[in-house]
Design an enzyme around this catalytic site. Sequence first.
Site: not given
Length: 255
Positions: A68, A146, A160, A162, A164
């Site tokens: 990705v 999340s 993490y 930031a 999401k």
Amino acid sequence: MKDMFKLDGKIAIVVGGAGGIGEALAMGLGMQGATVVVSSRNQAAIEKVAKAISAASGNEAIAIASDVTDEGSVKNLIDTVVEQYGKLDILVNAMGMNIKRDAMEYPMEDWDKLFQVNVKGTMIACKFAAQAMKKQKSGAIVNLSSVRGIRGYTGGNTGYCATKGAVELITKALALEWAPHNIRVNALGPALVITPGTKHIAENPELAKKYAAAVPLGRIGMPEDMAGAVNFLVSDAASFVTGQTIYVDGGLTAS
């Protein structure tokens, strides 16, 4: 009305479908009638998932590897699916990673890795999927967010959180930009889910009890708990739903 949750005849790609939440989401789509293309970098893992979906659902499921973070790789994935099936109805971006670091000492190379996968990867997949969906004037995309996209958390999760938060705003912005093409973009916001990366929590009764106590419904989520929300978001039942994040969190974000 009775068939508005069914996905018969739909072509779906699940990026990050090799394990954990992604595998459960891919299985859920297949069980509702979709033809599922499972994708990640691990060809052996996605082939295993595709075979399991076919066996359980009786519907076609195939595996196509992609990265990705690489535009060429993702474009090839989308082009291959459209060439083979003539269309793309559903994209689920289920990939994600976390690198926990103390914020005062956060290595920027780790920060960049998080954003490469969680944010850049999401945008690349959305971009090429939407190009295919625009031609058919329809499509549904679900991104993996999340509860940490709207709630801060300790334990080295600044990066993490930031990423999401970024995924949630990408979802809203794309929903607005692509609404004229009848492309709906939503997100799934899980709380803690037991996956291969978090199974140590379930295996530790004291730790599991601690995490479950923070959830109003009193238990930790499982990958299968996420499938219903995604099936809804990509189905005709959600034809008037776009730009939203559904938090499948046992009530955690209600407090």
